[in-house]
Scaffold this motif. Structure first.
Motif, PDB file in Angstrom:
ATOM      1  N   SER A   7      13.805   7.012  16.384  1.00  0.00           N
ATOM      2  CA  SER A   7      13.879   7.059  14.922  1.00  0.00           C
ATOM      3  C   SER A   7      14.977   6.123  14.448  1.00  0.00           C
ATOM      4  O   SER A   7      15.748   5.588  15.254  1.00  0.00           O
ATOM      5  CB  SER A   7      14.195   8.486  14.470  1.00  0.00           C
ATOM      6  OG  SER A   7      15.488   8.857  14.952  1.00  0.00           O
ATOM      7  N   ASP A   8      15.079   5.935  13.130  1.00  0.00           N
ATOM      8  CA  ASP A   8      16.168   5.112  12.574  1.00  0.00           C
ATOM      9  C   ASP A   8      17.526   5.658  13.012  1.00  0.00           C
ATOM     10  O   ASP A   8      18.426   4.901  13.390  1.00  0.00           O
ATOM     11  CB  ASP A   8      16.101   5.087  11.042  1.00  0.00           C
ATOM     12  CG  ASP A   8      14.960   4.217  10.541  1.00  0.00           C
ATOM     13  OD1 ASP A   8      14.373   3.470  11.351  1.00  0.00           O
ATOM     14  OD2 ASP A   8      14.632   4.294   9.341  1.00  0.00           O
ATOM     15  N   ALA A   9      17.652   6.991  12.979  1.00  0.00           N
ATOM     16  CA  ALA A   9      18.918   7.622  13.373  1.00  0.00           C
ATOM     17  C   ALA A   9      19.173   7.399  14.859  1.00  0.00           C
ATOM     18  O   ALA A   9      20.312   7.148  15.280  1.00  0.00           O
ATOM     19  CB  ALA A   9      18.888   9.115  13.059  1.00  0.00           C
ATOM     20  N   GLY A  10      18.116   7.472  15.664  1.00  0.00           N
ATOM     21  CA  GLY A  10      18.251   7.256  17.099  1.00  0.00           C
ATOM     22  C   GLY A  10      18.664   5.833  17.423  1.00  0.00           C
ATOM     23  O   GLY A  10      19.482   5.603  18.326  1.00  0.00           O
ATOM     24  N   ARG A  11      18.113   4.859  16.666  1.00  0.00           N
ATOM     25  CA  ARG A  11      18.489   3.460  16.898  1.00  0.00           C
ATOM     26  C   ARG A  11      19.940   3.209  16.472  1.00  0.00           C
ATOM     27  O   ARG A  11      20.663   2.448  17.113  1.00  0.00           O
ATOM     28  CB  ARG A  11      17.533   2.521  16.160  1.00  0.00           C
ATOM     29  CG  ARG A  11      16.144   2.483  16.774  1.00  0.00           C
ATOM     30  CD  ARG A  11      15.357   1.268  16.336  1.00  0.00           C
ATOM     31  NE  ARG A  11      15.052   1.269  14.915  1.00  0.00           N
ATOM     32  CZ  ARG A  11      13.929   1.773  14.393  1.00  0.00           C
ATOM     33  NH1 ARG A  11      13.027   2.324  15.186  1.00  0.00           N
ATOM     34  NH2 ARG A  11      13.715   1.725  13.102  1.00  0.00           N
ATOM     35  N   ALA A  12      20.372   3.862  15.386  1.00  0.00           N
ATOM     36  CA  ALA A  12      21.762   3.726  14.941  1.00  0.00           C
ATOM     37  C   ALA A  12      22.710   4.298  16.000  1.00  0.00           C
ATOM     38  O   ALA A  12      23.763   3.720  16.290  1.00  0.00           O
ATOM     39  CB  ALA A  12      21.964   4.443  13.610  1.00  0.00           C
ATOM     40  N   LEU A  31      22.061   4.479  19.196  1.00  0.00           N
ATOM     41  CA  LEU A  31      22.007   3.547  20.328  1.00  0.00           C
ATOM     42  C   LEU A  31      22.971   2.376  20.105  1.00  0.00           C
ATOM     43  O   LEU A  31      23.715   1.984  21.005  1.00  0.00           O
ATOM     44  CB  LEU A  31      20.582   3.030  20.487  1.00  0.00           C
ATOM     45  CG  LEU A  31      20.267   2.257  21.764  1.00  0.00           C
ATOM     46  CD1 LEU A  31      20.080   3.234  22.921  1.00  0.00           C
ATOM     47  CD2 LEU A  31      19.013   1.423  21.595  1.00  0.00           C
ATOM     48  N   ARG A  32      22.952   1.811  18.875  1.00  0.00           N
ATOM     49  CA  ARG A  32      23.863   0.696  18.553  1.00  0.00           C
ATOM     50  C   ARG A  32      25.318   1.131  18.659  1.00  0.00           C
ATOM     51  O   ARG A  32      26.168   0.384  19.124  1.00  0.00           O
ATOM     52  CB  ARG A  32      23.579   0.160  17.144  1.00  0.00           C
ATOM     53  CG  ARG A  32      22.353  -0.701  17.044  1.00  0.00           C
ATOM     54  CD  ARG A  32      22.288  -1.430  15.714  1.00  0.00           C
ATOM     55  NE  ARG A  32      22.179  -0.543  14.585  1.00  0.00           N
ATOM     56  CZ  ARG A  32      21.042  -0.032  14.132  1.00  0.00           C
ATOM     57  NH1 ARG A  32      19.904  -0.316  14.741  1.00  0.00           N
ATOM     58  NH2 ARG A  32      21.015   0.760  13.084  1.00  0.00           N
TER      59      ARG A  32
END
Length: 230
Positions: free
Chosen positions: A82-87, A89-90
């Motif tokens: 999800s967007d939150a998951g990608r954030a 990860l970064r």
């Protein structure tokens, strides 16, 4: 760190595609990119303007979504997050360095250096001290970004990106705003620290001279990997 075929793969890109609409027509930017980067390995991503280099980097960083294919960062499928998951990860597993230094002007050098690692809950005082020493920043910790040269600011940006000990460091033309001598110096420091931390390093560059200093060169042409130079 010596790179062998036994080093773990930190980045695995398979069949990646991405198109954009422009002036009512579909433009294919990436047309099935396959790429791997191993732990401790430094890879230069080259290609003419418009070949899709920055697009590929942004997709790997989860800043944009691919149309097809898969991006795996170690055991995580970036494409499925999800967007939150990608954030997350970064924040925790990726280091990002850009041509613009993107330092926080209201924070000192020291506070810029620890900003990401503290947010991620991964601050390591010993690693922080080593970064400060190796990047030659000991005398600048109380200064603000505007009081630094371009080369010094980019050193801070590299230190901040590596402070979390990420799996992968992504750099988009990180020396583009620096003169040749400073660019060489900053990139040599980055390569040394990447080898020291054991993360993978993928750098977009227009400079054949700088690309040749990394372990491997990958050329992107018309949306596909056209050549690999080891």
């Amino acid at each position: 760190m010596a790179i062998t075929s036994g080093s773990p793969v930190v980045l695995d890109v398979t069949g990646l595609t991405k198109s954009y609409r422009a002036a009512g027509e579909e433009i294919a930017v990436l047309r099935g990119v396959n790429l791997t980067v191993r732990a401790g390995e430094s890879v230069a991503l080259t290609g003419e303007s418009g070949s899709g280099k920055s697009t590929l980097l942004h997709l790997i960083a989860g800043l944009d979504a691919a149309d097809g294919g898969e991006i795996r960062l170690a055991d995580a499928s970036v494409s499925e997050l999800s967007d939150a998951g990608r954030a997350e990860l970064r924040r925790d597993r990726l280091g990002l360095v850009f041509q613009q230094f993107n330092l926080i002007p209201s924070l000192t050098v020291e506070d810029n250096l620890v900003f990401q690692s503290r947010i991620a809950g991964r601050h390591d005082p010993d690693w922080h001290r080593e970064l400060v020493e190796r990047l030659g920043l000991s005398n600048f910790l109380k200064r603000y970004p505007e009081q630094l040269s371009g080369g010094q600011q980019q050193r801070v940006a590299i230190g901040r990106a590596l402070a979390t000990r990420p799996l992968l460091l992504l750099a988009d033309e990180p020396t583009g705003n620096l003169d040749e001598a400073t660019a060489d110096e900053v990139l040599a420091l980055a390569r040394d620290l990447v080898a020291r931390s054991g993360c993978g390093f993928l750098m977009v560059t227009h400079s054949a001279r700088l690309a040749a200093t990394l372990d491997r060169q990958v050329n992107l042409h018309a949306g596909i990997i056209a050549a690999v130079i080891a």
